[in-house]
Design an enzyme around this catalytic site. Structure first.
Site, PDB file in Angstrom:
ATOM      1  N   ASP A 113       0.422  -1.502  -0.033  1.00  0.00           N
ATOM      2  CA  ASP A 113      -0.088   0.309   0.069  1.00  0.00           C
ATOM      3  C   ASP A 113       0.880   1.857   0.478  1.00  0.00           C
ATOM      4  OD1 ASP A 113      -2.203   1.602   0.001  1.00  0.00           O
ATOM      5  OD2 ASP A 113      -2.299   0.913   2.991  1.00  0.00           O
ATOM      6  N   ASP A 115      -0.223   4.551   1.506  1.00  0.00           N
ATOM      7  CA  ASP A 115      -0.479   5.880   2.638  1.00  0.00           C
ATOM      8  C   ASP A 115      -0.175   4.732   3.700  1.00  0.00           C
ATOM      9  OD1 ASP A 115      -0.718   8.560   1.021  1.00  0.00           O
ATOM     10  OD2 ASP A 115      -2.372   7.513   1.029  1.00  0.00           O
TER      11      ASP A 115
END
Length: 551
Positions: A113, A115
């Site tokens: 991922d 963030d």
């Protein structure tokens, strides 16, 4: 058994160990203590003291006096931190903690991922999200202008709280679904235990009722939880009628708006030095994986322009001139719409970086020099041919990032940034000192609860019991305040039980750590396996109260 108790730093319940020893001691001291009543069956009358009531009272008094003396001796020892405390093992704040066996050799594909996984943000981000959301509430949803005076309080929320949309309470739950005694807030006011029981009938919510609560699990939940609490407190103080479920819907809408509208993204890219943290070690980790022949992919819900700007700022000093961060990845997927990505059949769309448009041609290959939008796990697996157990995915959101991959057979790694600070606190002398004190108090409480006390001697019993309970409360409060004065630790409750957040880590993460680059400390052929002991969360170490004995 005693050795096991010492090694775990846990004192077993009084019902077996202490009760048995108490009965044996009393029987030896007074043979008639457990004698059946003469002329009557045991089933009719149970056990009778057979004329020895005075001796029984004396024995109970002696037991209480003995526990009192132990308590007084322990309080003297509390004044000095035992030298043995320094010899207790500490946990590595940058370690990898394992729930399920993981052979790094078996992993051929690493997914990430963006963030709060590859990207590291400063504390200013939560303030930004909070401020943008409150302005949206006032200017667009017509909340009172006085709400603009609110300020984000970083010391109030922790990750893993629940919001009760019906009652308007923020809750911290333990591993089994019970409300933390000091972890229930209506607005910014902490509810007492009596208020909790009056509101809920019981402290135990249970798994089924938890489905009616909103889980605040990702790193963006801090600003959301704080804003919800501030609004409810403001409305309560102003004696305004309001529906707690509407407050949640509006705040959640505002938080989603600042993300989907690009407001927060544009502000971060306008001042990257304020919000983003440069990170050489994450580049080293990604490069090491590439050198070992591993496949890498990026799967994020964020738009490409935001990811591109952030990655360029964070990594530009550590990759060669003329090189792009995209060269580290075999596949880049943006705006993936997780968790829908894992169970939908949306097609992939090829994204034109220059024109900011999506192509209409079908995607049957995922190429390293392209960027893709949307898609689904089903299409991803069909195109790449990557098998579940050889894939590991890193993410910070337990539900959006990890639950879907875990069900698909991928290995999962939870990135919990606050884990590093929490372990440092657990390793601190002040925390371990309070933990050892607490274990002594709990041991004495176990002994006193196992002691049979007559009505005449009840006052002595109650006096000591009250003192022990007060000392227990002080220890718990001191330990909680080291983490967070409102809700305590993320992974633990005040009673020392694992939290509900820890439960979800246990359920959805094969391993967890504070940053992906922590894997640099582990050889690529490492076999990671859980600890042999019975702790639920492997990063917890319990300091035994026996350290104080004889000090």
């Amino acid at each position: 058994m005693a050795a096991l108790r010492r090694s775990l730093g846990v004192f077993l319940p009084a019902s077996n160990h202490f009760l048995k020893s108490s009965l044996v001691a009393n029987a030896n001291a007074n043979p008639c203590h457990l004698a059946p009543s003469r002329g009557l069956s045991v089933s009719d009358t149970g056990f009778k003291l057979d004329g020895c009531n005075i001796d029984a009272d004396s024995t109970s008094h002696d037991e209480i006096t003995k526990i009192r003396n132990e308590f007084e001796e322990a309080k003297k020892n509390f004044l000095n931190i035992p030298a043995a405390l320094n010899e207790m093992p500490t946990m590595n704040p940058e370690g990898i903690y394992i729930n399920k066996n993981l052979k790094l050799d078996d992993l051929q594909v690493y997914g990430f991922d963006y963030d709060y996984t590859l990207s590291h943000y400063s504390e200013h981000l939560q303030v930004l999200i909070y401020d943008l959301a409150k302005k949206h509430l006032v200017h667009e949803l017509k909340y009172p202008a006085s709400c603009l005076q609110f300020e984000y309080d970083s010391k109030f929320p922790v990750r893993g709280l629940y919001y009760d949309r019906q009652k308007g309470c923020l809750l911290k739950l333990d591993f089994f679904g019970s409300i933390e005694t000091d972890g229930c807030f209506h607005g910014r006011r902490k509810l007492t235990l009596d208020e909790i029981k009056e509101l809920y009938g019981t402290r135990h919510i249970g798994r089924n009722h938890q489905r009616g609560l909103v889980a605040l699990m990702d790193f963006f939940c801090f600003s959301e939880a704080c804003l919800i609490a501030d609004i409810i407190q403001h409305f309560t103080d102003a004696k305004l009628d309001f529906d707690a479920s509407y407050v949640y819907e509006d705040v959640n809408h505002a938080i989603q708006h600042v993300h989907r509208s690009g407001l927060v993204h544009r502000q971060i890219l306008a001042e990257p030095h304020k919000f983003l943290v440069k990170n050489e070690r994450v580049v080293q980790f990604l490069q090491k994986l590439k050198e070992k022949g591993k496949k890498l992919f990026l799967l994020t819900n964020s738009p490409f322009y935001f990811v591109d700007g952030g990655m360029h700022y964070m990594l530009e000093d550590y990759i060669g001139k003329g090189s792009s961060w995209r060269e580290l990845f075999d596949v880049v997927i943006a705006q993936a719409n997780k968790p829908t990505f894992y169970n939908s059949e949306y097609p992939f769309r090829c994204y034109d970086i220059e024109k900011d448009t999506l192509a209409f041609t079908p995607v049957d290959k995922l190429l390293p020099n392209e960027v893709y939008y949307h898609g689904s796990l089903k299409s991803f697996l069909q195109i790449t041919k990557w098998k579940g157990p050889e894939v590991i995915y890193f993410g910070d959101h337990l539900f959006s990032d990890l639950r879907g991959p875990a069900k698909a057979g991928w290995r999962t790694a939870a990135i919990i940034h606050e884990l590093e600070d929490e372990i440092k606190i657990q390793n601190s002398e002040s925390y371990r000192f309070q933990q050892a004190k607490l274990h002594i108090i709990l041991e004495l409480l176990g002994k006193i609860h196992a002691t049979v006390v007559s009505t005449e001697k009840g006052q002595i019993y109650k006096s000591l019991l009250n003192e022990l309970n007060l000392e227990r409360q002080k220890c718990r409060a001191a330990m909680r305040d080291l983490f967070n004065s409102s809700f305590g630790a993320t992974f633990l409750t005040d009673t020392g039980k694992e939290s509900s957040f820890a439960y979800h880590i246990h359920q959805h993460a094969d391993v967890y750590t504070s940053k992906p680059e922590n894997f640099l400390a582990y050889p690529p052929e490492s076999w990671l396996h859980p600890p042999y002991d019975v702790k639920i969360m492997p990063h917890h170490v319990k300091v035994p109260g026996s350290l104080f004995k004889g000090s």
